[in-house]
Design a protein around this motif. Structure first.
Motif, PDB file in Angstrom:
ATOM      1  N   ILE A  41      -4.218   8.185  -1.061  1.00  0.00           N
ATOM      2  CA  ILE A  41      -3.612   9.486  -1.377  1.00  0.00           C
ATOM      3  C   ILE A  41      -2.092   9.376  -1.317  1.00  0.00           C
ATOM      4  CG2 ILE A  41      -3.332  11.858  -0.553  1.00  0.00           C
ATOM      5  CD1 ILE A  41      -6.263  11.649   0.449  1.00  0.00           C
ATOM      6  N   ALA A  42      -1.578   8.717  -0.260  1.00  0.00           N
ATOM      7  CA  ALA A  42      -0.128   8.560  -0.100  1.00  0.00           C
ATOM      8  C   ALA A  42       0.465   7.737  -1.240  1.00  0.00           C
ATOM      9  CB  ALA A  42       0.186   7.903   1.241  1.00  0.00           C
ATOM     10  N   ARG A  43      -0.217   6.679  -1.623  1.00  0.00           N
ATOM     11  CA  ARG A  43       0.278   5.838  -2.727  1.00  0.00           C
ATOM     12  C   ARG A  43       0.306   6.631  -4.038  1.00  0.00           C
ATOM     13  NH1 ARG A  43       0.777   0.355  -2.068  1.00  0.00           N
ATOM     14  NH2 ARG A  43      -0.128  -0.609  -0.188  1.00  0.00           N
ATOM     15  N   PHE A  44      -0.748   7.386  -4.297  1.00  0.00           N
ATOM     16  CA  PHE A  44      -0.776   8.177  -5.536  1.00  0.00           C
ATOM     17  C   PHE A  44       0.368   9.188  -5.545  1.00  0.00           C
ATOM     18  CE2 PHE A  44      -1.909  11.518  -8.425  1.00  0.00           C
ATOM     19  CZ  PHE A  44      -2.568  10.880  -9.463  1.00  0.00           C
ATOM     20  N   ALA A  45       0.580   9.880  -4.413  1.00  0.00           N
ATOM     21  CA  ALA A  45       1.660  10.867  -4.332  1.00  0.00           C
ATOM     22  C   ALA A  45       3.024  10.209  -4.515  1.00  0.00           C
ATOM     23  CB  ALA A  45       1.598  11.595  -2.987  1.00  0.00           C
ATOM     24  N   SER A  46       3.227   9.070  -3.883  1.00  0.00           N
ATOM     25  CA  SER A  46       4.505   8.356  -3.991  1.00  0.00           C
ATOM     26  C   SER A  46       4.782   7.935  -5.430  1.00  0.00           C
ATOM     27  CB  SER A  46       4.485   7.127  -3.070  1.00  0.00           C
ATOM     28  OG  SER A  46       5.630   6.323  -3.282  1.00  0.00           O
ATOM     29  N   SER A  47       3.785   7.338  -6.091  1.00  0.00           N
ATOM     30  CA  SER A  47       3.972   6.894  -7.475  1.00  0.00           C
ATOM     31  C   SER A  47       4.173   8.077  -8.415  1.00  0.00           C
ATOM     32  CB  SER A  47       2.769   6.070  -7.935  1.00  0.00           C
ATOM     33  OG  SER A  47       2.786   4.780  -7.360  1.00  0.00           O
ATOM     34  N   THR A  48       3.507   9.184  -8.131  1.00  0.00           N
ATOM     35  CA  THR A  48       3.666  10.384  -8.963  1.00  0.00           C
ATOM     36  C   THR A  48       5.107  10.874  -8.914  1.00  0.00           C
ATOM     37  OG1 THR A  48       1.353  11.034  -8.654  1.00  0.00           O
ATOM     38  CG2 THR A  48       2.899  12.760  -9.292  1.00  0.00           C
ATOM     39  N   ARG A  49       5.663  10.934  -7.711  1.00  0.00           N
ATOM     40  CA  ARG A  49       7.060  11.368  -7.583  1.00  0.00           C
ATOM     41  C   ARG A  49       8.001  10.389  -8.271  1.00  0.00           C
ATOM     42  NH1 ARG A  49       6.295  12.035  -1.285  1.00  0.00           N
ATOM     43  NH2 ARG A  49       4.906  13.825  -1.239  1.00  0.00           N
ATOM     44  N   ALA A  50       7.691   9.088  -8.161  1.00  0.00           N
ATOM     45  CA  ALA A  50       8.558   8.062  -8.752  1.00  0.00           C
ATOM     46  C   ALA A  50       8.588   8.141 -10.280  1.00  0.00           C
ATOM     47  CB  ALA A  50       8.098   6.666  -8.318  1.00  0.00           C
ATOM     48  N   THR A  51       7.500   8.652 -10.879  1.00  0.00           N
ATOM     49  CA  THR A  51       7.471   8.775 -12.340  1.00  0.00           C
ATOM     50  C   THR A  51       8.240   9.991 -12.826  1.00  0.00           C
ATOM     51  OG1 THR A  51       5.436  10.089 -12.328  1.00  0.00           O
ATOM     52  CG2 THR A  51       5.196   7.681 -12.449  1.00  0.00           C
ATOM     53  N   ILE A  77      -2.128  16.876  -5.110  1.00  0.00           N
ATOM     54  CA  ILE A  77      -1.773  17.949  -4.178  1.00  0.00           C
ATOM     55  C   ILE A  77      -0.753  17.457  -3.155  1.00  0.00           C
ATOM     56  CG2 ILE A  77      -2.739  19.405  -2.350  1.00  0.00           C
ATOM     57  CD1 ILE A  77      -5.388  19.231  -4.195  1.00  0.00           C
ATOM     58  N   ALA A  78      -0.927  16.215  -2.692  1.00  0.00           N
ATOM     59  CA  ALA A  78       0.021  15.639  -1.737  1.00  0.00           C
ATOM     60  C   ALA A  78       1.399  15.478  -2.351  1.00  0.00           C
ATOM     61  CB  ALA A  78      -0.489  14.287  -1.245  1.00  0.00           C
ATOM     62  N   ALA A  79       1.470  15.310  -3.661  1.00  0.00           N
ATOM     63  CA  ALA A  79       2.756  15.168  -4.353  1.00  0.00           C
ATOM     64  C   ALA A  79       3.408  16.523  -4.628  1.00  0.00           C
ATOM     65  CB  ALA A  79       2.553  14.416  -5.661  1.00  0.00           C
ATOM     66  N   LEU A 142      -1.558   2.972  -8.183  1.00  0.00           N
ATOM     67  CA  LEU A 142      -1.710   3.078  -6.728  1.00  0.00           C
ATOM     68  C   LEU A 142      -0.947   1.973  -6.011  1.00  0.00           C
ATOM     69  CD1 LEU A 142      -5.397   4.022  -5.814  1.00  0.00           C
ATOM     70  CD2 LEU A 142      -3.399   5.492  -5.995  1.00  0.00           C
ATOM     71  N   THR A 143      -1.083   0.747  -6.505  1.00  0.00           N
ATOM     72  CA  THR A 143      -0.456  -0.406  -5.853  1.00  0.00           C
ATOM     73  C   THR A 143       1.056  -0.228  -5.757  1.00  0.00           C
ATOM     74  OG1 THR A 143      -2.209  -1.857  -6.648  1.00  0.00           O
ATOM     75  CG2 THR A 143      -0.159  -2.911  -5.957  1.00  0.00           C
TER      76      THR A 143
END
Length: 509
Positions: A41-51, A77-79, A142-143
């Protein structure tokens, strides 16, 4: 704002720090531990913000029942974005309507979802089935994310998700739940869910029927098990092997499970609570559940929009199986007439309600939101259910069907629920639905569609005569058509709009 550990995501991340070796989520053959789920979940949120996808923007999810779909839902949701789970079974033209409506900044899709989306949207699509080296790979996305990034504390009034209504009567409406509503909903301890619980789900993850118990299960530390696709024998196998304690099913699933030849040979003694929602359940099925399936059985009647929730604890009230129970805690439920006036006990009218678990509104549909609302004399806002019902002296609600499905014959109001309940009393009837057929003499007249029990030799004319002997003069059924099955939505609701177009109705005079 609520502190992080009072939120769904806060509870999930807290659990990840204390339950390293325990499973959190299983879908099919894929299982994530609590730390692995939180990390994903944290990785998805982080990558979403980075895009560059900004808080408040929508992320569409068209990936069936899968680990990736649930990670994308919670990661969106976490993003700070609004998750939009979309039905995988939609026709392309219907999917185009939803995509245009929610205007997603990004989408997550499996192979069939990618094919359906082609040419519909210019937003980037993450593929859950592409190779990791692919530029649109969900795995690579995710990675690239930071596993140490924790979700932000969200404004309780900000959007959490959009869930689209079935759209059987027109353009689907996007139901917006906010963070405050979802957190309050998941925090309730109504069904004794905890770290020792195993929540078994088998309905689509784009439906609130699945999302509500999924969020509650994760909030309270349960192992949530989601079937990629419902199958009776596989459900029973999983329930027995994993010692399921909780489940949410729709009535047609209960009927199919109970009809399995091997049902009574299964050890289902681990079950504590079974819930049913989305459609009315025949009394005979409730009785069968109480007789043959261990644990409590609770029928839940409510709206995805919120505000109206009633519960029937069938084991406690076996003499009230014809009802959908009493208002759930914190729900104020009333019955009103066509003029918006409150009706007394015993009178039939539209069911309205309010609670702390009400949607924010319909996405981009202020007129539809306004039409849903009823203002009480004290100024409080209630949501209209569109269902007709009446309360008895003990506060139990009996439904009479949808308001729009009411049949007006010769100026007399006929409630399909009354007729359906009579038909269902016949020992050879498995399912029944009554709709209005055009009539030169009466304007409308009742017509029934019936699914016979397996092995029965029921005849339509004989059944009609049997039912009419038990009905009032103005309730007589004009005709009955036998069917192998009734048309249903993906979560089991009978589609009366389709029955109203059935050629059999043309034979009615």
């Amino acid at each position: 704002m609520r502190s992080q550990n009072e939120t769904i995501l806060g509870a999930l991340f807290d659990r990840a720090r204390s339950s390293a070796d325990r499973p959190a989520l299983t879908v099919g053959q894929d299982t994530l531990s609590w730390p692995r789920l939180a990390e994903s979940i944290a990785r998805f949120a982080s990558s979403t913000r980075a895009t560059g996808v900004a808080p408040g923007q929508r992320i569409g999810i068209l990936s069936g029942n899968s680990v990736e779909a649930i990670v994308a839902y919670l990661g969106s949701i976490a993003a700070g974005c609004i998750a939009v789970p979309l039905p995988a079974s939609l026709l392309r033209r219907d999917l185009a309507v939803l995509i245009e409506d929610c205007a997603p900044a990004m989408l997550v899709a499996n192979a069939s979802g990618e094919a359906a989306l082609e040419g519909l949207c210019g937003a980037p699509v993450l593929s859950t089935q592409s190779e990791a080296a692919s530029t649109n790979s969900f795995e690579a996305f995710l990675t690239a994310g930071d596993p140490g990034t924790l979700p932000l504390t969200m404004d309780p009034e900000s959007g959490f998700n959009i869930i689209y209504s079935s759209g059987t009567t027109g353009r689907p409406k996007g139901i917006v739940h906010d963070h405050g509503m979802r957190n309050r909903q998941a925090a309730r301890r109504v069904f004794d869910i905890g770290p020792d619980s195993v929540m078994l789900l088998s309905t689509p993850v784009y439906s609130n029927t699945t999302l509500m118990p999924l969020l509650a299960g994760l909030s309270h530390g349960a192992h949530v098990v989601v079937m990629p696709k419902f199958d009776v024998e596989r459900y029973l196998e999983v329930a027995e092997n994993l010692k399921a304690t909780h489940t949410m099913l729709v009535p047609v699933q209960y009927q199919r499970i109970l009809a399995s030849p091997g049902f009574d040979d299964r050890d289902l003694s681990s079950f504590k609570v079974k819930q049913s929602t989305s459609a009315p359940m025949p009394i005979a099925v409730k009785q069968d559940i109480l007789k043959r399936w261990p644990g409590r059985f609770v029928e839940v009647y409510g709206l995805t929009e919120g505000g109206v929730t009633l519960m029937l604890d069938a084991k406690r009230f076996p003499d009230k199986l014809q009802t959908v129970g009493r208002p759930a805690p914190d729900n104020d439920i009333r019955v009103i007439n066509d003029n918006g006036e409150l009706l007394p006990t015993g009178q039939i009218g539209e069911v309205v309600g309010r609670s702390p678990f009400m949607m924010r509104g319909y996405w981009n549909r202020p007129e539809a939101t306004a039409a849903l609302e009823w203002r009480a004399p004290d100024g409080e806002t209630y949501f209209r259910s569109g269902d007709l019902g009446s309360f008895d002296e003990e506060g139990f609600l009996t439904l009479q069907g949808r308001k729009k499905d009411m049949i007006i014959s010769g100026g007399f109001n006929i409630y399909p629920g009354d007729l359906e309940s009579i038909l269902l009393q016949h020992p050879d009837v498995e399912e029944a639905a009554v709709v209005g057929a055009a009539s030169d003499r009466w304007g409308e007249t009742p017509f029934g569609f019936v699914v016979p029990r397996t092995g029965s030799r029921i005849h339509a004319d004989a059944l009609r005569e049997w039912a009419n002997e038990r009905l009032g003069r103005m309730q007589k059924i004009a005709g009955i058509a036998l069917r192998k099955e009734l048309p249903r939505s993906s979560i089991g609701k009978i589609l009366k709009q389709e029955l109203a177009r059935d050629p059999a109705l043309r034979q009615v005079q």
